[in-house]
Design an enzyme around this catalytic site. Structure first.
Site, short mmCIF file in Angstrom:
data_model
loop_
_atom_site.label_atom_id
_atom_site.label_comp_id
_atom_site.label_asym_id
_atom_site.label_seq_id
_atom_site.Cartn_x
_atom_site.Cartn_y
_atom_site.Cartn_z
CG HIS A 50 -1.94 -1.09 1.20
ND1 HIS A 50 -2.24 -1.87 2.29
CD2 HIS A 50 -2.72 -1.52 0.18
CE1 HIS A 50 -3.18 -2.74 1.94
NE2 HIS A 50 -3.49 -2.55 0.67
CD GLU A 53 -0.60 0.45 4.51
OE1 GLU A 53 -1.83 0.41 4.50
OE2 GLU A 53 0.12 -0.57 4.51
CG HIS A 146 0.63 -3.86 5.15
ND1 HIS A 146 -0.15 -3.49 4.08
CD2 HIS A 146 1.25 -5.01 4.78
CE1 HIS A 146 -0.01 -4.38 3.11
NE2 HIS A 146 0.83 -5.32 3.51
CD GLU A 209 -1.97 -3.76 9.06
OE1 GLU A 209 -1.61 -2.57 9.09
OE2 GLU A 209 -2.52 -4.28 8.08
ZN LIG Z 1 -1.51 -1.93 4.16
#
Ligand SMILES: [Zn+2]
Length: 329
Positions: A50, A53, A146, A209
């Protein structure tokens, strides 16, 4: 902006000198392979799947810089992946499609887009990387880094894709050493990069994350340092750093809330954080043909998002505890 970030975004990173003993090769734009002699482990580290990020991208760039400076000497086959470069340049999650829903061949049936092409390319280079490694099957690893849209009661956590093969105790030791607050076990297949690598190459693959998404230059980089130290230990074969935090919290996905109507509503305030614990009987979401009510056992909400396109997941309800699948198989 840091000079190395600038080099990445302007495609001049391949000019960075790297030790010849590591046999460095750029397999595609933003994909660096390193193969030291006698590697007994094969590790993929990815960031920027992404594009907005950015902290994980900076963490990965710091690894490349340390390898270039000779202060970090990998003893493992290594594939470093900067995922979505055009989206990074635009500081956007993606240009046309969420790339982390297109893996496992889903790019073939998706509309044509930059992300579909790139997902196919990343599948191909990852396959080539694992095909040529001499590392045994139990020593294939993948960390896909991420940052999240929402705040989180557990600021840093791992999402382990559904898997039918064994993940070793050493894998969970790594997550603990990276000072992650929680580990969530998926119970269904998905289109993520980590699910693809896990299923296709029998790797121990995970989505990390690591905090909130912010633009380049605005990241609180010390927050990401424990993850960086754990990755360095993994790729050099050094002992893992000792965990300083309380034990990791484990959760298992009990229910995915799939939005199938434009009249779908989510009954949560915008500021509700990931892992918020809801009362049993609470109606968390509704659409004309069904409603989702919080059960006694699965009370924690993850990734609530009413704005997803119909057909996509608008949130997950988690039960505390690890499934036996991930720990004892
Ligand atoms: Zn992500």
């Amino acid at each position: 902006m840091q000079p190395l970030t600038d080099q990445l975004l302007h495609c001049t990173l391949p000019d960075l000198p790297l030790p010849a003993a590591l046999h460095p090769r750029w397999l595609a734009e933003g994909v660096l392979e390193l193969r030291p002699e006698h590697a007994r482990r094969a590790v993929v580290v990815s960031a920027g799947i992404h594009g907005n990020e950015t902290a994980p991208v900076e963490l990965l760039l710091a690894l490349v810089a340390a390898i270039g400076a000779g202060t970090l000497c990998p003893a493992t086959d290594l594939l470093l992946v900067f995922g979505n470069l055009p989206a990074m340049r635009a500081n956007r999650r993606y240009l046309h499609h969420d790339m982390n829903r297109l893996f496992g061949g889903r790019h073939r049936t998706a509309p044509r887009s930059h992300e579909a092409t790139r997902a196919a390319e990343l599948e191909a280079v990852t396959a080539a990387f694992f095909e040529h490694t001499t590392a045994p099957a139990g020593e294939r690893w993948h960390l896909d880094m991420h940052t999240a849209i929402r705040g989180s009661l557990y600021p840093q956590f791992a999402l382990v894709p559904f898997h039918a093969h064994a993940y070793s105790p050493a894998f969970f030791d790594l997550l603990a050493a990276a000072e992650l607050d929680a580990v969530v076990q998926h119970t269904q297949v998905g289109g993520t990069f980590s699910h693809f690598v896990s299923e296709q190459f029998q790797a121990q693959s995970v989505t990390l994350e690591l905090g909130k998404a912010r633009p380049f230059g605005q990241n609180d980089l010390p927050q990401f340092a424990p993850t960086g130290r754990a990755i360095r230990a993994l790729i050099t074969g050094a002992p893992l750093p000792e965990r300083q935090k309380p034990p990791v919290h484990h959760f298992t996905v009990a229910e995915s809330i799939i939005k199938t109507s434009e009249q779908f509503t989510l009954n949560l305030p915008n500021e509700a954080e990931n892992f918020t614990c809801l009362p049993p009987g609470y109606e968390i979401a509704a659409q004309p043909d069904r409603r989702w009510v919080v059960s006694d056992t699965a009370r924690h909400i993850l990734f609530p998002n009413a704005g997803v396109a119909t057909g996509l997941r608008a949130g997950m309800l988690l039960a505390p505890g690890a499934p036996r699948l991930s720990l004892s198989e």
